[in-house]
Motif scaffolding. Structure first.
Motif, PDB file in Angstrom:
ATOM      1  N   LYS A 101      -2.062 -14.119 -19.890  1.00 37.12           N
ATOM      2  CA  LYS A 101      -3.456 -14.529 -19.660  1.00 37.12           C
ATOM      3  C   LYS A 101      -3.444 -15.877 -18.966  1.00 37.12           C
ATOM      4  O   LYS A 101      -2.760 -16.798 -19.376  1.00 37.12           O
ATOM      5  N   PHE A 102      -4.229 -16.008 -17.891  1.00 33.11           N
ATOM      6  CA  PHE A 102      -4.328 -17.307 -17.212  1.00 33.11           C
ATOM      7  C   PHE A 102      -5.296 -18.194 -17.982  1.00 33.11           C
ATOM      8  O   PHE A 102      -6.312 -17.709 -18.487  1.00 33.11           O
ATOM      9  N   PRO A 103      -5.011 -19.486 -18.049  1.00 39.18           N
ATOM     10  CA  PRO A 103      -5.946 -20.402 -18.732  1.00 39.18           C
ATOM     11  C   PRO A 103      -7.329 -20.270 -18.104  1.00 39.18           C
ATOM     12  O   PRO A 103      -8.350 -20.290 -18.775  1.00 39.18           O
ATOM     13  N   GLU A 104      -7.378 -20.182 -16.770  1.00 31.76           N
ATOM     14  CA  GLU A 104      -8.657 -19.832 -16.141  1.00 31.76           C
ATOM     15  C   GLU A 104      -8.389 -18.829 -15.020  1.00 31.76           C
ATOM     16  O   GLU A 104      -7.287 -18.777 -14.480  1.00 31.76           O
ATOM     17  N   PRO A 105      -9.387 -18.011 -14.714  1.00 30.90           N
ATOM     18  CA  PRO A 105      -9.171 -16.946 -13.735  1.00 30.90           C
ATOM     19  C   PRO A 105      -8.643 -17.509 -12.416  1.00 30.90           C
ATOM     20  O   PRO A 105      -9.016 -18.601 -12.011  1.00 30.90           O
ATOM     21  N   ARG A 106      -7.787 -16.750 -11.769  1.00 26.39           N
ATOM     22  CA  ARG A 106      -7.258 -17.182 -10.483  1.00 26.39           C
ATOM     23  C   ARG A 106      -7.818 -16.286  -9.399  1.00 26.39           C
ATOM     24  O   ARG A 106      -7.926 -15.076  -9.558  1.00 26.39           O
ATOM     25  N   GLU A 107      -8.145 -16.938  -8.254  1.00 18.29           N
ATOM     26  CA  GLU A 107      -8.609 -16.132  -7.132  1.00 18.29           C
ATOM     27  C   GLU A 107      -7.396 -15.686  -6.322  1.00 18.29           C
ATOM     28  O   GLU A 107      -6.572 -16.507  -5.940  1.00 18.29           O
ATOM     29  N   VAL A 108      -7.261 -14.404  -6.154  1.00 18.87           N
ATOM     30  CA  VAL A 108      -6.126 -13.914  -5.363  1.00 18.87           C
ATOM     31  C   VAL A 108      -6.642 -13.025  -4.243  1.00 18.87           C
ATOM     32  O   VAL A 108      -7.686 -12.372  -4.367  1.00 18.87           O
ATOM     33  N   GLU A 109      -5.935 -13.049  -3.136  1.00 24.54           N
ATOM     34  CA  GLU A 109      -6.267 -12.157  -2.041  1.00 24.54           C
ATOM     35  C   GLU A 109      -5.368 -10.944  -2.167  1.00 24.54           C
ATOM     36  O   GLU A 109      -4.161 -11.089  -2.310  1.00 24.54           O
ATOM     37  N   LYS A 110      -5.988  -9.789  -2.114  1.00 25.85           N
ATOM     38  CA  LYS A 110      -5.188  -8.573  -2.309  1.00 25.85           C
ATOM     39  C   LYS A 110      -5.477  -7.592  -1.197  1.00 25.85           C
ATOM     40  O   LYS A 110      -6.604  -7.504  -0.707  1.00 25.85           O
ATOM     41  N   LEU A 111      -4.465  -6.875  -0.824  1.00 27.64           N
ATOM     42  CA  LEU A 111      -4.659  -5.824   0.162  1.00 27.64           C
ATOM     43  C   LEU A 111      -5.084  -4.577  -0.605  1.00 27.64           C
ATOM     44  O   LEU A 111      -4.374  -4.121  -1.515  1.00 27.64           O
ATOM     45  N   VAL A 112      -6.269  -4.057  -0.270  1.00 24.60           N
ATOM     46  CA  VAL A 112      -6.770  -2.905  -1.018  1.00 24.60           C
ATOM     47  C   VAL A 112      -6.720  -1.665  -0.120  1.00 24.60           C
ATOM     48  O   VAL A 112      -7.261  -1.666   0.984  1.00 24.60           O
ATOM     49  N   VAL A 113      -6.059  -0.642  -0.594  1.00 25.87           N
ATOM     50  CA  VAL A 113      -5.938   0.613   0.156  1.00 25.87           C
ATOM     51  C   VAL A 113      -6.847   1.645  -0.504  1.00 25.87           C
ATOM     52  O   VAL A 113      -6.649   1.970  -1.673  1.00 25.87           O
ATOM     53  N   VAL A 114      -7.880   2.111   0.219  1.00 25.63           N
ATOM     54  CA  VAL A 114      -8.775   3.128  -0.365  1.00 25.63           C
ATOM     55  C   VAL A 114      -8.709   4.394   0.483  1.00 25.63           C
ATOM     56  O   VAL A 114      -9.280   4.464   1.570  1.00 25.63           O
ATOM     57  N   PRO A 115      -8.001   5.408   0.009  1.00 23.52           N
ATOM     58  CA  PRO A 115      -7.960   6.669   0.751  1.00 23.52           C
ATOM     59  C   PRO A 115      -9.325   7.361   0.653  1.00 23.52           C
ATOM     60  O   PRO A 115      -9.964   7.294  -0.388  1.00 23.52           O
ATOM     61  N   SER A 116      -9.747   7.983   1.733  1.00 22.20           N
ATOM     62  CA  SER A 116     -10.989   8.768   1.688  1.00 22.20           C
ATOM     63  C   SER A 116     -10.613  10.172   1.287  1.00 22.20           C
ATOM     64  O   SER A 116     -10.081  10.951   2.077  1.00 22.20           O
ATOM     65  N   LYS A 117     -10.905  10.497   0.047  1.00 19.99           N
ATOM     66  CA  LYS A 117     -10.443  11.780  -0.475  1.00 19.99           C
ATOM     67  C   LYS A 117     -11.113  12.936   0.259  1.00 19.99           C
ATOM     68  O   LYS A 117     -10.518  13.994   0.459  1.00 19.99           O
ATOM     69  N   LYS A 118     -12.352  12.694   0.662  1.00 20.51           N
ATOM     70  CA  LYS A 118     -13.078  13.765   1.337  1.00 20.51           C
ATOM     71  C   LYS A 118     -12.370  14.126   2.653  1.00 20.51           C
ATOM     72  O   LYS A 118     -12.017  15.280   2.903  1.00 20.51           O
ATOM     73  N   GLU A 119     -12.162  13.082   3.492  1.00 14.05           N
ATOM     74  CA  GLU A 119     -11.528  13.324   4.796  1.00 14.05           C
ATOM     75  C   GLU A 119     -10.113  13.896   4.628  1.00 14.05           C
ATOM     76  O   GLU A 119      -9.718  14.811   5.346  1.00 14.05           O
ATOM     77  N   LEU A 120      -9.391  13.343   3.687  1.00 10.06           N
ATOM     78  CA  LEU A 120      -8.015  13.804   3.461  1.00 10.06           C
ATOM     79  C   LEU A 120      -8.001  15.237   2.961  1.00 10.06           C
ATOM     80  O   LEU A 120      -7.161  16.041   3.353  1.00 10.06           O
ATOM     81  N   GLY A 121      -8.970  15.552   2.125  1.00 15.30           N
ATOM     82  CA  GLY A 121      -9.081  16.907   1.599  1.00 15.30           C
ATOM     83  C   GLY A 121      -9.318  17.902   2.713  1.00 15.30           C
ATOM     84  O   GLY A 121      -8.685  18.969   2.768  1.00 15.30           O
ATOM     85  N   LEU A 122     -10.236  17.544   3.608  1.00 17.78           N
ATOM     86  CA  LEU A 122     -10.526  18.427   4.731  1.00 17.78           C
ATOM     87  C   LEU A 122      -9.280  18.634   5.588  1.00 17.78           C
ATOM     88  O   LEU A 122      -8.981  19.743   6.029  1.00 17.78           O
ATOM     89  N   ALA A 123      -8.549  17.533   5.807  1.00 20.18           N
ATOM     90  CA  ALA A 123      -7.421  17.607   6.729  1.00 20.18           C
ATOM     91  C   ALA A 123      -6.189  18.268   6.101  1.00 20.18           C
ATOM     92  O   ALA A 123      -5.495  19.039   6.765  1.00 20.18           O
ATOM     93  N   PHE A 124      -5.925  17.954   4.793  1.00 22.76           N
ATOM     94  CA  PHE A 124      -4.627  18.384   4.243  1.00 22.76           C
ATOM     95  C   PHE A 124      -4.726  19.389   3.097  1.00 22.76           C
ATOM     96  O   PHE A 124      -3.716  19.762   2.507  1.00 22.76           O
ATOM     97  N   LYS A 125      -5.919  19.766   2.742  1.00 16.38           N
ATOM     98  CA  LYS A 125      -6.123  20.769   1.687  1.00 16.38           C
ATOM     99  C   LYS A 125      -5.272  20.483   0.428  1.00 16.38           C
ATOM    100  O   LYS A 125      -5.355  19.393  -0.131  1.00 16.38           O
ATOM    101  N   GLY A 126      -4.432  21.452   0.107  1.00 10.16           N
ATOM    102  CA  GLY A 126      -3.632  21.344  -1.121  1.00 10.16           C
ATOM    103  C   GLY A 126      -2.658  20.177  -1.123  1.00 10.16           C
ATOM    104  O   GLY A 126      -2.202  19.738  -2.177  1.00 10.16           O
ATOM    105  N   ASN A 127      -2.321  19.682   0.047  1.00  8.50           N
ATOM    106  CA  ASN A 127      -1.367  18.565   0.115  1.00  8.50           C
ATOM    107  C   ASN A 127      -2.033  17.203  -0.073  1.00  8.50           C
ATOM    108  O   ASN A 127      -1.363  16.171  -0.084  1.00  8.50           O
ATOM    109  N   GLN A 128      -3.369  17.234  -0.181  1.00  9.64           N
ATOM    110  CA  GLN A 128      -4.118  15.975  -0.255  1.00  9.64           C
ATOM    111  C   GLN A 128      -3.573  15.025  -1.318  1.00  9.64           C
ATOM    112  O   GLN A 128      -3.364  13.844  -1.052  1.00  9.64           O
TER     113      GLN A 128
END
Lengths: 745, 745
Positions: free
Chosen positions: B497-524
């Protein structure tokens, strides 16, 4: 094979005498991993010996219920008939209905009475369940135990001792060593768990260490046949309030004789009652024996089968010769062993009471079968405690207090050595903290005991599951040593040297190998062996036959037939011999301790709750003695300051140096909460640092506090923990400290 | 898998520094069942790291020998030629013969020099063998241990602790608990030996806990492939004095790299050298891996494979989550476990040092990988003892004394926590009675250590078998917890636990399940998982690619191919987040103790002989400290009278009451013989009853005696046994008693 502890007595639900214990206000109980022990062949979930008293009461209620039912039925019929009868007055119908109502109320009352009797009376069963749940929750939450391999979903019948449980187990085992091994100068050994097949063939485990199993015919799931039958009968008895007294008696009888049923009989009952697989309701296979040993293979070649030992005793028996020599070729002496034992249970139940791996502590006391007196018997002969001889069980009486010396002198207990160990076991258990009113020594009934055993007594402890056998104390005669002598060819015998040689007359049987060889060819060896194995009476009879008729018919078991023996084939004569010593196979008295079961019961007997002083919450307390407690002392700074922390740490270090296990709680929580936390794991003493010069010592159960110098605190707690001083002693020596309520719970 | 202690160093025979220890006059050694331990994968009988110094010396002798041989050969040729030459003078021939004789004598001397070097110098090897035999005979005769199931011919690799061995083992374990568990407030647990397969799959044991085995192609007998190759090389080296230096170097190299050879390489060497089965000389199969775990089956259905645990550590790892919670979610903390472990050795050798079942005591100290400091390191940092860092091993140096604090500050030892445990292990072993000059801490070489381990040190104790690793102290980083997290899906992590919250920059990866589903079906699902598993660098590269080209090729391992991703299918962005805590997998520092091996070495280090005072016989003594001794005191009436017997028995009872284990020897044997008997099992004190009012107390090693009141005797011995007083203290307090020679040995 050895019958371990083939019969139990979860008789609690119907035995009036014991039931009363459950009605006490904050009663005592628990649940640990290894109470589990699982060590007992039949164990806890087999039937109790028939309790005529309790049985009779129940039967009477059932009869009354059946009568009430009949009355209700006949009155209902009368009402129906009245209503349908033309011209009957309303008043008459109403009166008939009123009578029916009264009868129904009465029927309901009797039915409730029966239900209540079946549940162990009043708040009994429910109370026990609730109590157990409280204890178990506390034990799991405070990590006295935990299901093994939990992150992988666990394995039935395997539990870990967590830090608190492990500390208690170590304490119990240390005390066991002090009380038995050290006190009697026993020869403690430590043998491997991996055991080659031949050893367990000799002991009978390979052939007979089995439970009867049935398989779900569709899914292949396995169930213990006797469990299914017992569950069926119990459910019928408990829920079937309309059961006829005859049917109830039958079901009860089935439960009572469960242990004695063959595979065929069990199968027939299962078919007769239409019992199916518990979850799937699929049909079941016929019962067949399943060996309960974990099998493995020793070495890489795969042709040396082995097992994980089902008990530790065999390791001692196979070492008898060396141990006897070690003891200067003198009897009696005892060997002891503490170690893991294993049972591949078909379907472990009762949580910690029946597990697949457990710690056994076993003593094998070897003694001359002709002299089973014990030099120290007088030290225990005055003890008086609950005993339950077989006659009392068979005549429906309850366990009663008996003076041990009397039990031995009157022959209730077979011999002094057996009696001595019963007394020592009593002292061991009660000194650990087992409630003496909930401990009884129950003698095995004839049908529970192996044919060779001279006498067996189980130390049974009452807990929320009923009376649990925790220690078995058996006079196993010479069975085990003879079995290994036979199998190994090594004579496991003892000798008594005579002060001077004795002349004895002996019947000597000398087979003529030449004549027998000519007559029986390849069968000669079997005939010779049979001749040599004859008892003196048989040999005398043969001698007479040969002398009068010249030949006799002789049954040779190993050939499966009788042969004709002529006079020339064997000489039988009386000879006088000088003997310098007597050779004999010692008897063995075996106290065998299920350590986990004892700990389990100890938990239950030590647990109580008390209201918090500040709010109405109930606080859990384990009232362990310092001997048993997982930690002897908690050190707590009253409030969080650097100065107090320093003093607390110094005291903790002093305690550790003195060998007193302790915990230091420097969290910022209120002192009351921290006391509750340490009470809940049964720490007997707490040192509270409320100044840098003097501190208080608090005793858990009385919550009294004394004030001592900070530098002296560790020493005072050591005195208390080692039993050199009692709390009363130190109360007298040091000033009492009174806390404002807010300081305490 | 975990490499346990894969490399040993039975370097004794060639290491000059250690050899010297063997030349001391009455040296010290032994042999017990469980020294046996067998716990170490490679263990004692694998090769030592190449010792350049010793190797060099041997090579030089071999070269000298080859030169001498050449000179002898050439001179012999010269003699032959001279003899055959016509007209040569007798004097000339005689001179040539004389020269040959001198050369042969010189050759013989060099050959002996080589033989001596190979045997570990002078009386080394023979002396060690003899010494070991004396110790082992004493141990077996006095039942410190015994081969298990002896009456059935025994089972290789299984031994029992007899009464004396068992008592010592209990003492060692008690002290271990006091020294480690109590001192550090470790969380001791006790888990079953029976372990389901999944746990040992996660740990890697199912796949990799193997030794390479070859089979006799005719009899099917099994042998360890590396053993056969090593035996072959050693025999050639030891007996083949005519070996060329090159061949000797090759064989030595094979031994050195034995551990690193694959099945193929081992097989090739066995073929190349024409190695056959030891007894039958039959051809051998190719080497193949044999899993060393004892396999069994849990439950009756047969579809739950299990094993007898090969180490106790896994039981702790799978409980990490609960233990961390138990510890108030704080790091660092340590858990500990003592218990049986099992290894189905292919062909156990070295008697008690390599067994199939043994007692392990393991500590898992969990620590933040970013802070491996230890609060109590200063308590051990001044210690100075023999250490053997990897650099010194690789450059052919010997172990040298290093101050622990310096070893840590200079980075020789990876971190403070590791260093702390090295220091504590040093204290533990030397306090038990291990000779500090025959104890060294050897760092693992890079090829010995698993890839994930940060640093490993073995506590090696020198005994007649060489340097034996008895404790392994490893920083295993986060390997074990990660492996179980992966397999179980339960996150075995800790939080800071940090004594006080720390601001961190993070790389966020958000896959679009809808688009991926359309493109890759069962492999999504596989694509999504691969996206989420990307490292930050990979994600940044993808982000750049998508932004510049609109689509990228993306390798999905689980699909075994690349897929084309469009910009719409995944959003990758930098986001600022407030974090309240850091989540991480703790590192684990693991000190792992082979209890049997330690006891074995303790036997050797404690044993000595001294001449009897009456005759010239050598008397055996185990110089155990009171901490370790199987009994603390023997009570002996000087002569056999009822009055003396009574006093002796009363004292024995007093001792027992005080918790001091003791034996009473009231046999009629001479007092000298009885002293010899008690010295031979290492009892430190003897109380001799030579009057009914006062008695003498004798100390084993000095054989000095003091006189005390009979009533006081038990208390004085208790003081001595508990370490409250030294012998010097009581010598000062009580009058000395001088025995006439005949009274003593």
């Amino acid at each position: 094979m050895r019958r371990l502890w083939p019969l139990s007595s979860d008789t609690l639900s119907l035995s009036g005498g014991s039931r009363a214990l459950w009605d006490r206000s904050p009663p005592l109980s628990v649940f640990l991993r290894q109470a589990s022990q699982a060590l007992f062949t039949g164990g806890d979930d087999r039937s109790a010996p028939p309790m005529a008293g309790a049985d009779g009461a129940e039967a009477a209620i059932r009869r009354a219920l059946a009568e009430k039912q009949a009355a209700v039925d006949s009155q209902a019929e009368a009402v129906r008939e009245a209503k349908s009868r033309f011209g009957i007055s309303h008043a008459e119908v109403d009166a008939a209905v009123e009578t029916l109502k009264v009868l129904k109320v009465e029927h309901g009352a009797v039915a409730r009475q029966l239900q209540s009797a079946l549940n162990g009376g009043g708040n009994g069963a429910r109370g026990r369940e609730e109590f157990r749940q409280t204890v178990v929750n506390t034990l799991e939450r405070r990590m006295f135990y935990t299901p093994s391999f939990k992150i992988y979903g666990g394995v039935a019948g395997l539990y870990d001792y967590g830090p608190n449980g492990c500390a208690i187990k170590n304490n119990v085992l240390s005390f066991w060593r002090q009380h038995f091994v050290l006190e009697e100068n026993m020869l403690e050994v430590d043998c491997p768990c991996v055991t080659p097949e031949v050893v367990l063939q000799a002991s009978g485990h390979v052939e007979k260490f089995t439970d009867l199993m049935v398989k779900d015919e569709k899914t292949g799931a396995c169930h213990r046949a006797d469990h299914l039958l017992k569950d069926f009968c119990k459910e019928k008895l408990e829920k079937g309030v309309t059961l006829s007294p005859e049917k109830a008696a039958e079901l009860r009888h089935v439960i009572a004789v469960l242990d004695d049923l063959s595979a065929q009989e069990l199968g027939a009952k299962i078919k007769e009652y239409g019992i199916t697989a518990p979850d799937t309701k699929n049909p079941l296979s016929d019962p067949y024996p399943f060996n309960l040993m974990f099998q493995t293979s020793i070495g890489p070649a795969g042709h040396c089968p082995g097992y994980m030992r089902p008990e530790t005793a065999q390791g001692i028996f196979v070492n008898f010769k060396d141990l006897y020599y070690y003891n200067g070729n003198r009897l009696p002496f005892a060997a002891a062993q503490i170690g893991q034992a294993f049972r591949n249970e078909i379907s472990p139940r009762q949580g910690l009471l029946r597990v697949r791996e457990f710690t056994l502590a076993e003593i094998e006391h070897f003694v001359d079968p002709e002299d089973k007196s014990h030099a120290k018997f007088s030290e225990v002969s005055e003890l008086e405690f609950l005993m339950f001889p077989k006659e009392d069980q068979l005549t429906g009486k309850s366990a009663k207090k008996i003076i041990l010396g009397k039990a031995v002198s009157e022959g209730t207990v077979n011999n002094e050595t057996l009696g001595y160990f019963i007394g020592r076991v009593y002292l061991f258990l009660t000194q650990l903290g087992i409630n003496k009113d909930r401990l009884r020594f129950r003698q095995h009934l004839p049908n529970e005991m192996a044919h060779y055993a001279a006498d067996c007594w189980d130390a049974e402890i009452e807990c929320s599951f009923g009376w649990i056998e925790c220690v078995g104390i058996a006079d196993r005669s010479a069975y085990d040593l003879r079995a290994h002598t036979e199998k190994s060819g090594v004579h496991l015998v003892a000798h008594e040297k005579f002060p001077e040689p004795r002349e004895v007359e002996k019947l000597v049987v000398v087979p003529s190998k030449k004549e027998l060889g000519l007559a029986f060819k390849g069968n000669q060896k079997m005939v010779v062996q049979a001749l040599e194995a004859m008892s003196e009476a048989e040999a005398l009879e043969m001698k007479a036959g040969l002398e009068s008729k010249g030949e006799v018919e002789f049954q040779v078991c190993t050939l499966g037939k009788a042969v004709t023996l002529k006079k020339s084939m064997v000489s039988i004569s009386r000879e006088k011999k000088k003997e310098h010593q007597r050779e004999f196979t010692p008897s063995v008295i075996e106290p065998s301790f299920g350590i986990g079961r004892i700990i389990y019961c100890l938990y239950e007997h030590s647990f109580y709750t008390r209201p918090s002083k500040v709010d109405n919450e109930l606080l859990n307390v384990f009232g362990f003695s310092a001997l048993v407690a997982p930690k002897k002392c908690t050190v707590l700074p009253l409030v969080k300051t650097d100065a107090f922390d320093r003093v607390a740490k110094a005291i903790s270090r002093d305690l550790t140096k003195a060998g007193i296990s302790n915990i230091i709680d420097i969290t910022g929580t209120s002192i009351g909460k921290r006391y509750a936390r340490t009470d809940e794991i049964g720490v007997p003493f707490a040192i509270t640092v409320d100044s840098t010069t003097s501190v208080t010592i608090r005793e858990r159960d009385s919550r009294q506090q004394i004030r001592v110098d900070a530098a002296e605190a560790a020493l005072v707690v050591k005195e208390l923990a080692d039993g050199q001083s009692t709390w009363a002693d130190v109360m007298w020596r040091y000033p009492t400290h009174t806390t404002p309520i807010a300081d305490d719970e």
